[in-house]
Write a protein that holds these residues in place. Structure first.
Motif, PDB file in Angstrom:
ATOM      1  N   SER A  32       2.849  22.535  -3.579  1.00  0.00           N
ATOM      2  CA  SER A  32       4.517  22.005  -2.899  1.00  0.00           C
ATOM      3  C   SER A  32       5.077  20.480  -3.425  1.00  0.00           C
ATOM      4  O   SER A  32       3.328  19.559  -3.828  1.00  0.00           O
ATOM      5  N   PRO A  33       5.764  20.236  -3.293  1.00  0.00           N
ATOM      6  CA  PRO A  33       6.722  18.621  -3.121  1.00  0.00           C
ATOM      7  C   PRO A  33       5.316  17.958  -3.250  1.00  0.00           C
ATOM      8  O   PRO A  33       5.737  17.362  -1.639  1.00  0.00           O
ATOM      9  N   HIS A  34       5.284  16.994  -4.126  1.00  0.00           N
ATOM     10  CA  HIS A  34       4.361  15.737  -3.578  1.00  0.00           C
ATOM     11  C   HIS A  34       5.015  15.080  -2.768  1.00  0.00           C
ATOM     12  O   HIS A  34       6.416  14.179  -3.898  1.00  0.00           O
ATOM     13  N   ILE A  35       4.787  14.124  -1.825  1.00  0.00           N
ATOM     14  CA  ILE A  35       5.423  13.497  -1.099  1.00  0.00           C
ATOM     15  C   ILE A  35       4.739  12.069  -1.367  1.00  0.00           C
ATOM     16  O   ILE A  35       5.852  11.178  -2.005  1.00  0.00           O
ATOM     17  N   THR A  36       3.799  11.656  -1.170  1.00  0.00           N
ATOM     18  CA  THR A  36       3.634  10.000  -1.889  1.00  0.00           C
ATOM     19  C   THR A  36       1.368   9.759  -1.454  1.00  0.00           C
ATOM     20  O   THR A  36       0.852  10.709  -0.227  1.00  0.00           O
ATOM     21  N   GLY A  37       1.028   9.051  -1.520  1.00  0.00           N
ATOM     22  CA  GLY A  37      -0.589   9.577  -2.335  1.00  0.00           C
ATOM     23  C   GLY A  37      -1.036  10.994  -2.135  1.00  0.00           C
ATOM     24  O   GLY A  37      -0.768  11.496  -2.978  1.00  0.00           O
TER      25      GLY A  37
ATOM     26  N   ALA B 160       0.595  -1.064  -0.259  1.00  0.00           N
ATOM     27  CA  ALA B 160       0.373  -0.021  -0.179  1.00  0.00           C
ATOM     28  C   ALA B 160       0.610   1.484   0.465  1.00  0.00           C
ATOM     29  O   ALA B 160       0.351   2.261  -0.191  1.00  0.00           O
ATOM     30  N   GLY B 161       1.931   1.360   0.383  1.00  0.00           N
ATOM     31  CA  GLY B 161       2.385   2.375   0.048  1.00  0.00           C
ATOM     32  C   GLY B 161       3.866   2.419  -0.363  1.00  0.00           C
ATOM     33  O   GLY B 161       4.401   1.237  -0.713  1.00  0.00           O
ATOM     34  N   ASN B 162       4.399   3.611  -0.793  1.00  0.00           N
ATOM     35  CA  ASN B 162       5.817   3.681  -1.618  1.00  0.00           C
ATOM     36  C   ASN B 162       7.283   3.447  -1.479  1.00  0.00           C
ATOM     37  O   ASN B 162       7.008   4.219   0.228  1.00  0.00           O
TER      38      ASN B 162
ATOM     39  N   PHE C 293       1.476   7.109   6.916  1.00  0.00           N
ATOM     40  CA  PHE C 293      -0.503   7.830   6.803  1.00  0.00           C
ATOM     41  C   PHE C 293      -0.422   8.615   5.543  1.00  0.00           C
ATOM     42  O   PHE C 293      -1.160   8.523   5.050  1.00  0.00           O
ATOM     43  N   GLY C 294       0.708   8.210   4.611  1.00  0.00           N
ATOM     44  CA  GLY C 294      -0.376   8.806   3.018  1.00  0.00           C
ATOM     45  C   GLY C 294      -1.199   7.137   2.881  1.00  0.00           C
ATOM     46  O   GLY C 294      -2.203   7.346   2.159  1.00  0.00           O
ATOM     47  N   ALA C 295      -0.547   6.397   2.778  1.00  0.00           N
ATOM     48  CA  ALA C 295      -1.482   5.021   2.986  1.00  0.00           C
ATOM     49  C   ALA C 295      -3.276   5.357   3.214  1.00  0.00           C
ATOM     50  O   ALA C 295      -3.846   4.935   2.647  1.00  0.00           O
ATOM     51  N   ALA C 296      -3.060   5.716   4.764  1.00  0.00           N
ATOM     52  CA  ALA C 296      -4.125   6.250   5.363  1.00  0.00           C
ATOM     53  C   ALA C 296      -5.169   7.042   4.871  1.00  0.00           C
ATOM     54  O   ALA C 296      -6.152   7.301   4.468  1.00  0.00           O
ATOM     55  N   GLY C 297      -4.532   8.096   4.530  1.00  0.00           N
ATOM     56  CA  GLY C 297      -5.182   8.797   3.580  1.00  0.00           C
ATOM     57  C   GLY C 297      -5.640   8.190   2.421  1.00  0.00           C
ATOM     58  O   GLY C 297      -7.713   8.863   1.394  1.00  0.00           O
ATOM     59  N   THR C 298      -4.795   7.594   1.140  1.00  0.00           N
ATOM     60  CA  THR C 298      -5.677   7.020   0.543  1.00  0.00           C
ATOM     61  C   THR C 298      -6.313   6.208   0.354  1.00  0.00           C
ATOM     62  O   THR C 298      -8.331   5.761  -0.338  1.00  0.00           O
ATOM     63  N   ALA C 299      -6.461   5.142   1.464  1.00  0.00           N
ATOM     64  CA  ALA C 299      -7.172   4.453   1.902  1.00  0.00           C
ATOM     65  C   ALA C 299      -8.727   5.066   1.663  1.00  0.00           C
ATOM     66  O   ALA C 299      -9.959   5.142   1.876  1.00  0.00           O
TER      67      ALA C 299
END
Length: 393
Positions: free
Chosen positions: A199-204, A138-140, A150-156
């Motif tokens: 701003s620069p993309h981090i993940t999700g 689920a995460g990069n 936390f990016g994966a949680a937001g995507t979910a």
């Protein structure tokens, strides 16, 4: 008999980026002295101390407190990742409530390094092994640990409820607006939704302006029993009404990224607090919650019962998370604006809510505050939820 626990004094120092910060012992010295002065007590009156920090050698708490004085009091060092400060507060509150002590100091500090959080011990089992297994694909894997989770949680959440990811960016905008009135916050420049998304993309769904940066700082609180406060002429206008700490259950590791980052821990702790205090989430007008990432602030709205599950988009769009809305979330600007010196965060939240209940928050003051809610989590994991009340007479 359970003793009523009063917040006699709080203090903190302005947070700073790692390149501009004093060493941890200097930071802690400033926060502890401020809390003692606010309480009107000398260090010699303190019977126990709980020192919270994550990045430092053992007994750093003693080293920091020795700058204030060497009275021989017992000092316990506490490390519970991002909930370290609140864990120290939890132990201090227990000592008072149980009758083991009448005057206890909880303080937290962190001298952070630049860059993302990382594990420092690679020659032993990782505390996050279960988390990595549960997260799966689920995460990069190229992204640091915390934003990956936390990016994966937001995507979910977006996938589950069909929410526009730009809603997360509005939380960063709100945080900076609140921080304008907070001299302790590092980041007070105003931003727009467009700025946040660009701003620069981090993940999700996360961009850089949706992630709390590492900062250095310290905060402290002096807790006393109500009887001790009255006997010594200390203030009794803010008390801890209820508090709960929870850790992970099996549900954290069943494949849902939202649960992986502490949703169930937070929900359980909040429910325990509401039940013990005899209040409902609708009664809360101000809350300092754990906004390490915008995604977690949004998840926390629902975990804490501030809005029903699946309704956070409307909650944000209607402005119910800020002044003029239903509940002011993070009037301090939160971690997104103050930064996140891990050991200090929970006690900085305590300080902010104490000022709010006293009516001493200046331009950040929320109207008609009689109770205030604090939420602090640490992956690995621990969630601490505390409810404070304004006491009259």
């Amino acid at each position: 008999m359970v003793q009523r626990v009063t917040v006699a004094g709080v203090g903190m120092v302005p947070f700073a980026t790692p390149s501009r910060s004093e060493p941890y012992d200097v930071l802690a010295d400033g926060a502890v002295r401020a809390a003692l002065a606010d309480a009107g007590v000398e260090l010699g009156a303190v019977q126990q101390a709980y020192a919270g920090y994550v990045y430092g050698d053992s007994t750093s708490g003693q080293n920091a407190l020795y700058r204030v004085g060497m009275t021989g009091l017992p000092v316990v060092n506490v490390n519970n990742n991002c909930s370290t400060g609140s864990s120290a507060l939890f132990l201090a509150r227990q000592a008072i409530a149980s009758g083991a002590a009448d005057c206890v100091l909880a303080f937290g500090f962190e001298q952070m390094q630049r860059g993302a959080l990382k594990e420092h011990w690679d020659d032993r089992p990782s505390a996050f092994g279960r988390f990595e297994t549960a997260l799966g694909d689920a995460g990069n894997p190229e992204v640091p640990l915390a934003p990956r989770y936390f990016g994966a949680a937001g995507t979910a959440y977006v996938d589950r409820y069909g929410m526009d990811p730009a809603v997360f960016a509005r939380i960063s905008v709100k945080a900076r607006k609140h921080a304008v009135g907070n001299p302790y916050a590092v980041f007070r420049d105003q931003v727009t939704v467009e700025d946040v998304l660009a701003s620069p993309h981090i993940t999700g769904p996360l961009t850089r302006l949706q992630c709390c940066p590492p900062t250095c700082g310290a905060a402290a609180a002096v807790l006393v029993s109500e009887e001790y406060a009255r006997r010594h002429g200390l203030r009794t206008d803010v008390a801890v009404k209820a508090q709960a700490m929870t850790t992970d259950t099996a549900s954290s590791f069943e494949g849902d990224p939202m649960r992986l980052v502490g949703y169930d821990m937070s929900k359980a702790a909040a429910q325990q607090v509401y039940e013990a205090a005899g209040v409902a989430p609708e009664d809360v007008r101000v809350v300092e919650l754990h906004d390490c990432f915008t995604t977690n602030e949004l998840l926390s709205y629902e975990a804490l019962g501030l809005t029903p599950e699946g309704t956070a988009e409307k909650f944000v769009s209607d402005g119910d998370n800020t002044y003029g809305g239903r509940v002011v979330t993070n009037p301090s600007g939160g971690l997104l604006s103050k930064g996140h010196p891990l050991g200090a965060t929970g006690l900085a939240q305590c300080a902010e809510l104490t000022w709010q209940l006293r009516g001493d928050a200046g331009p950040r003051q929320v109207d008609d505050v009689s109770i205030a809610l604090q939420h602090n989590i640490g992956l690995g994991g621990a969630a601490v939820v505390t409810l404070y009340e304004k006491v009259s007479g």
